[in-house]
Design a protein around this motif. Structure first.
Motif, PDB file in Angstrom:
ATOM      1  N   PHE A  36      32.644  34.018  53.421  1.00  0.00           N
ATOM      2  CA  PHE A  36      31.987  35.325  53.405  1.00  0.00           C
ATOM      3  C   PHE A  36      31.015  35.426  52.234  1.00  0.00           C
ATOM      4  CE2 PHE A  36      32.021  39.527  51.387  1.00  0.00           C
ATOM      5  CZ  PHE A  36      31.397  40.270  52.376  1.00  0.00           C
ATOM      6  N   ALA A  37      31.454  34.989  51.062  1.00  0.00           N
ATOM      7  CA  ALA A  37      30.595  35.066  49.881  1.00  0.00           C
ATOM      8  C   ALA A  37      29.363  34.181  50.035  1.00  0.00           C
ATOM      9  CB  ALA A  37      31.386  34.672  48.634  1.00  0.00           C
ATOM     10  N   ARG A  38      29.525  33.017  50.639  1.00  0.00           N
ATOM     11  CA  ARG A  38      28.373  32.125  50.823  1.00  0.00           C
ATOM     12  C   ARG A  38      27.377  32.715  51.810  1.00  0.00           C
ATOM     13  NH1 ARG A  38      29.244  26.590  53.950  1.00  0.00           N
ATOM     14  NH2 ARG A  38      29.374  28.168  55.607  1.00  0.00           N
ATOM     15  N   ASN A  39      27.864  33.248  52.931  1.00  0.00           N
ATOM     16  CA  ASN A  39      26.964  33.825  53.923  1.00  0.00           C
ATOM     17  C   ASN A  39      26.303  35.109  53.426  1.00  0.00           C
ATOM     18  OD1 ASN A  39      27.672  31.751  55.686  1.00  0.00           O
ATOM     19  ND2 ASN A  39      29.349  32.941  56.596  1.00  0.00           N
ATOM     20  N   ALA A  40      26.987  35.837  52.557  1.00  0.00           N
ATOM     21  CA  ALA A  40      26.430  37.077  52.027  1.00  0.00           C
ATOM     22  C   ALA A  40      25.604  36.864  50.771  1.00  0.00           C
ATOM     23  CB  ALA A  40      27.557  38.071  51.736  1.00  0.00           C
ATOM     24  N   GLY A  41      25.507  35.631  50.291  1.00  0.00           N
ATOM     25  CA  GLY A  41      24.737  35.345  49.089  1.00  0.00           C
ATOM     26  C   GLY A  41      25.367  35.895  47.827  1.00  0.00           C
ATOM     27  N   LEU A  42      26.710  35.946  47.773  1.00  0.00           N
ATOM     28  CA  LEU A  42      27.413  36.529  46.631  1.00  0.00           C
ATOM     29  C   LEU A  42      28.119  35.490  45.769  1.00  0.00           C
ATOM     30  CD1 LEU A  42      28.997  39.695  48.296  1.00  0.00           C
ATOM     31  CD2 LEU A  42      26.989  39.583  46.804  1.00  0.00           C
ATOM     32  N   LEU A  43      27.879  34.207  46.029  1.00  0.00           N
ATOM     33  CA  LEU A  43      28.482  33.192  45.180  1.00  0.00           C
ATOM     34  C   LEU A  43      27.889  33.267  43.769  1.00  0.00           C
ATOM     35  CD1 LEU A  43      28.681  30.074  47.526  1.00  0.00           C
ATOM     36  CD2 LEU A  43      30.554  31.550  46.774  1.00  0.00           C
ATOM     37  N   ASP A  44      28.723  33.038  42.788  1.00  0.00           N
ATOM     38  CA  ASP A  44      28.334  33.107  41.385  1.00  0.00           C
ATOM     39  C   ASP A  44      27.802  34.497  41.035  1.00  0.00           C
ATOM     40  OD1 ASP A  44      28.212  32.095  38.853  1.00  0.00           O
ATOM     41  OD2 ASP A  44      26.321  31.023  39.129  1.00  0.00           O
ATOM     42  N   ASN A  45      28.498  35.520  41.551  1.00  0.00           N
ATOM     43  CA  ASN A  45      28.131  36.916  41.309  1.00  0.00           C
ATOM     44  C   ASN A  45      29.331  37.628  40.716  1.00  0.00           C
ATOM     45  OD1 ASN A  45      27.545  39.751  41.611  1.00  0.00           O
ATOM     46  ND2 ASN A  45      25.923  39.185  43.040  1.00  0.00           N
ATOM     47  N   ILE A  46      29.140  38.249  39.555  1.00  0.00           N
ATOM     48  CA  ILE A  46      30.252  38.883  38.873  1.00  0.00           C
ATOM     49  C   ILE A  46      30.787  40.073  39.650  1.00  0.00           C
ATOM     50  CG2 ILE A  46      28.816  40.422  37.485  1.00  0.00           C
ATOM     51  CD1 ILE A  46      32.033  38.585  36.385  1.00  0.00           C
ATOM     52  N   TRP A  47      29.935  40.740  40.431  1.00  0.00           N
ATOM     53  CA  TRP A  47      30.381  41.923  41.161  1.00  0.00           C
ATOM     54  C   TRP A  47      31.269  41.562  42.336  1.00  0.00           C
ATOM     55  CZ3 TRP A  47      30.084  45.797  38.199  1.00  0.00           C
ATOM     56  CH2 TRP A  47      29.042  45.909  37.284  1.00  0.00           C
ATOM     57  N   LEU A  48      31.155  40.342  42.842  1.00  0.00           N
ATOM     58  CA  LEU A  48      32.109  39.895  43.852  1.00  0.00           C
ATOM     59  C   LEU A  48      33.511  39.800  43.254  1.00  0.00           C
ATOM     60  CD1 LEU A  48      32.812  38.764  46.658  1.00  0.00           C
ATOM     61  CD2 LEU A  48      32.203  36.490  45.791  1.00  0.00           C
ATOM     62  N   LEU A  49      33.610  39.299  42.025  1.00  0.00           N
ATOM     63  CA  LEU A  49      34.907  39.249  41.353  1.00  0.00           C
ATOM     64  C   LEU A  49      35.451  40.648  41.104  1.00  0.00           C
ATOM     65  CD1 LEU A  49      34.453  36.381  38.732  1.00  0.00           C
ATOM     66  CD2 LEU A  49      35.491  36.272  41.000  1.00  0.00           C
ATOM     67  N   VAL A  50      34.576  41.593  40.798  1.00  0.00           N
ATOM     68  CA  VAL A  50      35.021  42.970  40.583  1.00  0.00           C
ATOM     69  C   VAL A  50      35.673  43.511  41.849  1.00  0.00           C
ATOM     70  CG1 VAL A  50      34.242  45.334  40.146  1.00  0.00           C
ATOM     71  CG2 VAL A  50      33.336  43.442  38.781  1.00  0.00           C
ATOM     72  N   LEU A  51      35.046  43.296  43.002  1.00  0.00           N
ATOM     73  CA  LEU A  51      35.613  43.771  44.263  1.00  0.00           C
ATOM     74  C   LEU A  51      36.918  43.048  44.597  1.00  0.00           C
ATOM     75  CD1 LEU A  51      32.379  44.054  46.448  1.00  0.00           C
ATOM     76  CD2 LEU A  51      33.637  45.892  45.300  1.00  0.00           C
ATOM     77  N   LEU A  52      36.967  41.750  44.337  1.00  0.00           N
ATOM     78  CA  LEU A  52      38.193  40.992  44.621  1.00  0.00           C
ATOM     79  C   LEU A  52      39.336  41.446  43.720  1.00  0.00           C
ATOM     80  CD1 LEU A  52      36.840  37.366  45.134  1.00  0.00           C
ATOM     81  CD2 LEU A  52      37.751  38.908  46.870  1.00  0.00           C
TER      82      LEU A  52
END
Length: 287
Positions: free
Chosen positions: A141-157
């Motif tokens: 999901f993160a790869r398809n959404a372009g969220l890899l290496d994004n700090i805000w993805l970690l915030v949501l997780l």
């Protein structure tokens, strides 16, 4: 002939001995749990050669070389971006968790919904899933959404991972708030946001503080998702710490120094609020 009952003077002594024995066991357990931290701190002040000796030398010369290398004095990478990323991810996720957990706990404790016990069990059951089982779909999901290496993805997780335990903990604290106080506020015309912010939050502040500390510790220590989903920009402190472990050369003193620095926020938070942590984890069982 009447008999006079003689008081048993041995019971107070037995209780004193039992209390002293339990106290001694508690002190020994505390020392056992503290020894690894003390050992790590001592090793961090040794040179790599002295730290690698077997058996270890307690009288070896002390040095700050491990800390200098951790902070990039030897030409290595600076830890500050990783420490800042961990702080942002942990603090932001804690704020989101509290904003979501407070109304949820209110609905399950003060204004309970139908079959609220099943709802609480569902929240708890989400923690039973192994983290590695959800790693691949989250990565895709993160790869398809372009969220890899994004700090805000970690915030949501981190928010989604800590929300169940936060709801459980805050439910136990909100259950102790007298309903009459809330009803009096509603009679005075206070709406739900006002009740949550001005009535419930001040009264449940110890529980909110304990919940925030627990969520902060879990977020700060998380490694698996941060290791897989981040690279350079969003690298967190635990991921930065693993870079000191190599297959060649000596690294024990440097790793101990880095581990101590990375662990200081968690250790300080846990020591400052240890009584609230115990109360929160026991779900109100300890009064």
């Amino acid at each position: 002939m009447s008999t006079v009952a003689v008081p048993d003077r041995g019971r107070p002594r037995t209780r004193i001995r039992r209390g002293a024995g339990l106290g001694l066991v508690a002190w020994l357990a505390g020392i056992v749990f503290f020894l690894p931290i003390a050992w790590m701190a001592l090793t961090s002040f040794h040179s790599e050669e002295d730290a690698a000796t077997n058996p270890p030398s307690f009288t070896a010369a002390l040095t700050l070389d491990g800390y200098r290398e951790f902070f990039g004095a030897g030409g290595g990478a600076s830890p500050w971006p990783s420490l800042i990323n961990s702080t942002v991810a942990s603090v932001a996720s804690v704020i989101l968790v509290l904003l979501l957990a407070l109304p949820a706990a209110y609905a399950l404790s003060i204004r309970p919904v139908k079959r609220w016990t099943d709802v609480l069990f569902f929240f708890l059951s989400t923690k039973m899933l192994p983290v590695v089982a959800g790693l691949l779909p989250i990565y895709l999901f993160a790869r398809n959404a372009g969220l890899l290496d994004n700090i805000w993805l970690l915030v949501l997780l981190y928010t989604s991972m800590n929300l169940p335990i936060a709801v459980w903990m805050m439910h136990s604290f909100l259950s102790e708030i007298p309903v009459a106080v809330i009803e009096a506020a509603r009679v005075d015309g206070a709406r739900l946001p006002t009740v949550l912010a001005r009535v419930i939050a001040p009264m449940a502040m110890p529980g909110i503080a304990a919940t925030a500390l627990i969520c902060f510790i879990f977020s700060w220590n998380e490694l698996l998702f941060a290791r897989v989903l981040t690279g350079v920009v969003a690298e967190t402190a635990p991921v930065f710490l693993t870079g000191f472990i190599t297959s060649q050369g000596l690294f024990l003193a440097k790793v101990c120094a880095a581990s101590l620095v990375v662990s200081l926020p968690v250790l300080a938070a846990g020591f400052a609020a240890q009584d609230k942590l115990v109360q929160g984890l026991s779900l109100g069982a300890v009064k």
